[in-house]
Scaffold this motif. Sequence first.
Motif, mmCIF file in Angstrom:
data_model
loop_
_atom_site.group_PDB
_atom_site.id
_atom_site.type_symbol
_atom_site.label_atom_id
_atom_site.label_comp_id
_atom_site.label_asym_id
_atom_site.label_seq_id
_atom_site.Cartn_x
_atom_site.Cartn_y
_atom_site.Cartn_z
ATOM 1 N N GLY A 24 41.411 41.531 50.700
ATOM 2 C CA GLY A 24 40.400 41.230 49.684
ATOM 3 C C GLY A 24 40.885 41.578 48.296
ATOM 4 O O GLY A 24 40.743 40.796 47.350
ATOM 5 N N ASP A 25 41.499 42.760 48.150
ATOM 6 C CA ASP A 25 42.057 43.158 46.861
ATOM 7 C C ASP A 25 43.160 42.201 46.424
ATOM 8 O O ASP A 25 43.236 41.787 45.261
ATOM 9 N N ALA A 26 44.029 41.857 47.382
ATOM 10 C CA ALA A 26 45.153 40.979 47.052
ATOM 11 C C ALA A 26 44.666 39.612 46.588
ATOM 12 O O ALA A 26 45.155 39.067 45.586
ATOM 13 N N ILE A 27 43.681 39.055 47.311
ATOM 14 C CA ILE A 27 43.148 37.746 46.944
ATOM 15 C C ILE A 27 42.441 37.805 45.600
ATOM 16 O O ILE A 27 42.630 36.941 44.737
ATOM 17 N N LEU A 28 41.631 38.855 45.395
ATOM 18 C CA LEU A 28 40.881 38.984 44.154
ATOM 19 C C LEU A 28 41.809 39.025 42.944
ATOM 20 O O LEU A 28 41.633 38.277 41.986
ATOM 21 N N PHE A 29 42.801 39.880 42.991
ATOM 22 C CA PHE A 29 43.668 40.038 41.819
ATOM 23 C C PHE A 29 44.639 38.865 41.681
ATOM 24 O O PHE A 29 45.056 38.539 40.569
ATOM 25 N N ALA A 30 44.996 38.227 42.799
ATOM 26 C CA ALA A 30 45.822 37.013 42.706
ATOM 27 C C ALA A 30 45.044 35.899 41.999
ATOM 28 O O ALA A 30 45.596 35.173 41.166
ATOM 29 N N LEU A 31 43.752 35.783 42.328
ATOM 30 C CA LEU A 31 42.924 34.769 41.679
ATOM 31 C C LEU A 31 42.749 35.068 40.194
ATOM 32 O O LEU A 31 42.788 34.161 39.356
ATOM 33 N N ILE A 32 42.566 36.346 39.853
ATOM 34 C CA ILE A 32 42.412 36.703 38.440
ATOM 35 C C ILE A 32 43.690 36.392 37.674
ATOM 36 O O ILE A 32 43.665 35.810 36.582
ATOM 37 N N THR B 268 33.565 27.048 28.616
ATOM 38 C CA THR B 268 32.735 27.560 29.724
ATOM 39 C C THR B 268 33.573 28.556 30.526
ATOM 40 O O THR B 268 34.130 28.206 31.565
ATOM 41 N N PRO B 269 33.657 29.801 30.061
ATOM 42 C CA PRO B 269 34.517 30.781 30.745
ATOM 43 C C PRO B 269 34.073 31.124 32.153
ATOM 44 O O PRO B 269 34.897 31.476 32.999
ATOM 45 N N LEU B 270 32.774 31.053 32.414
ATOM 46 C CA LEU B 270 32.247 31.435 33.721
ATOM 47 C C LEU B 270 32.432 30.268 34.682
ATOM 48 O O LEU B 270 31.612 29.358 34.755
ATOM 49 N N SER B 271 33.548 30.286 35.409
ATOM 50 C CA SER B 271 33.930 29.143 36.217
ATOM 51 C C SER B 271 34.615 29.610 37.487
ATOM 52 O O SER B 271 35.283 30.644 37.501
ATOM 53 N N PHE B 272 34.467 28.817 38.552
ATOM 54 C CA PHE B 272 35.144 29.134 39.811
ATOM 55 C C PHE B 272 36.640 28.973 39.606
ATOM 56 O O PHE B 272 37.085 27.997 39.002
ATOM 57 N N PRO B 273 37.446 29.919 40.088
ATOM 58 C CA PRO B 273 38.883 29.872 39.801
ATOM 59 C C PRO B 273 39.607 28.698 40.451
ATOM 60 O O PRO B 273 39.254 28.251 41.540
ATOM 61 N N LEU B 274 40.597 28.187 39.723
ATOM 62 C CA LEU B 274 41.584 27.237 40.238
ATOM 63 C C LEU B 274 41.053 25.846 40.554
ATOM 64 O O LEU B 274 41.753 25.051 41.181
ATOM 65 N N VAL B 275 39.834 25.525 40.142
ATOM 66 C CA VAL B 275 39.353 24.144 40.237
ATOM 67 C C VAL B 275 38.873 23.733 38.851
ATOM 68 O O VAL B 275 38.584 24.577 38.009
ATOM 69 N N HIS B 276 38.826 22.409 38.623
ATOM 70 C CA HIS B 276 38.557 21.951 37.258
ATOM 71 C C HIS B 276 37.059 21.853 36.975
ATOM 72 O O HIS B 276 36.496 22.687 36.287
#
Length: 601
Positions: A164-172, A216-224
């Motif tokens: 979970g930590d790895a995925i979270l910080f990788a996404l950030i 729009t900064p509040l966005s789901f990561p890695l999708v447009h």
Amino acid sequence: MNVLYFYLLFILFPVTAMWWKIFPKAGRKSWEAFIPLYNYCIASKIGGQPWWWGLLMIIPGIHIPMWAIFNVSLQRRFGFFSLGETASGIFLPWINAFKIASDDTITYLPEMDWNNSELVKKREMGDHLVLFLSLPIIGHIVAYVLGGISKRKKGTKTFIKEWGDAILFALIAATGIRTYVFEPFQIPTGSMEKTLLIGDFLFVNKLPYGPKVPVTPLSFPLVHNTLPVVNTRSYSTLETSNYTRLPGWSDVERNDVVVFNFPSGDTAIFDPRVPDGLMGHDYHGLLYNQAWELYLQDVLKGSVNYNTLVDNRHRFSFDDYLKQLPYYKSIVREGFERQYGLIYRPVDKRENYIKRCVAIPGDKLEIKNAVLYINDKKAFVPENVVFKYNVSNFPANSNASMERKYGMHQQSPNDFERGADGSITKMSLTQAMLEQLKKRHPETVFEQIVYPKGTFNEVVPMQNGEIIPAPLSCFPHDPRFDFTTSNFGPIMIPKKGETISINASNIALYNRIITAYEGHTLGEKADGIYIDGKKSDSYTFAMDYYWMMGDNRDNSADSRIWGFVPEDHIVGRAALVWFSKDGHKGFFDGIRWDRVFKNIQ
């Protein structure tokens, strides 16, 4: 809500959450809670992360998840592990903070003892919540699969926590890189053939022109702009910002290959009956075309009084067109609003397009018989620019033979077209391809297709044999301009701070700039032009604008169709093809090895 309100919240939060009473419990000084940004660095350190993570709070698009991370990590050092406490730490962190600050029995705990089964059990559901919010469902699949094939050592984190930590910080990290440095992009259409091919995967470099701060900064990561599968928008307008661009080291220059947000894509049309729900991202274009189709149907039925369709010069008669089209547009618009979902898209969530910038602010642009002129001089012609030719007396070849001999496809891209008898009648060719074909087939005649002014790129045959030119397909879609894709202009490219005269004869060129891009109201009345309710005979541009064209000149929807590209739509410069795949072939056979890691020019 403007992003400045969120920054104000983040500045005031440490005081309102009484960090000045919590920090001393962790061995820090009270005054450290009052210094903006520094206090987040201290909170990060108390929570067990590197102090410099607190600096990430200044980055829009990352600051909200980092704020949640600091709160949850800080509060867990005081024993707040459960599902409810974790949820509170993410969404309403004041609740836990008040308890910690006001209860003297709550003390600062040492680092987590993963051998303590009671503590591990207590935090289990909270860790599941963090992982779910980081990457719903998929995150758990990844964690369980990777956790299942690796053996957990005694005294180490559970695999849900670890992955979970790895995925979270990788996404950030990936979000930060994608937003401000590089973004992957795939070529979906043939508008840049043969410079860029369908199936090319690119990196877009955002640093040269300066990265845009997300609107729009509040966005789901890695999708447009759309979440796959569920087909809902991937962003929230709860937090918004005004157009801001960080410093870069160059301006957009002529002949740069540029990625930008589609200017006409401010409204998208969704229809649940269509696969993936998307009917189109160009509402304005669809509105115009469907209005024309309705009108043409009534012309064919004879229910519309349209006496002169084509005059003696084979020019379109606009009188009835001007009277009738607004009526049909209103019908189509009502239909869209009633049956479909019209969704407004912020600038940074409009579709990404890629074209070559051929003119910059202040340039004079004109196209004469398919030859581009910039400031009255012939413009640079890219090596792989493509034009379309009428072809006669070309040897019969199957589609497979055309691909094998010449590398040409009939579909995606449409490199050649066949007539009713199956013979090849049109080809899209670079200059080098044209010269090669002339040498191979001297008996074949190649005639470049050019549309003179006053004609149209498409025609519609009538039942009685007459020909009606299709609607004005070129910008600015107004009968006062008889532009075609191969004979266009002259026009001036707007420059920031430049003041121009406006009147009924030229307002169509600047209508969308004034209204959609720069946010004013515009009215055309019998006595003149009104901007924001005031009569005006001049206008001063607030932004720079650019003119983009595809290298596949006769198969490209570009600025000749939808007009100027505002500076706030510029995303970055196309830098590198990192992978390329020919969709007409199998995976391994279709890899274009000669294009892998190829620079874009």
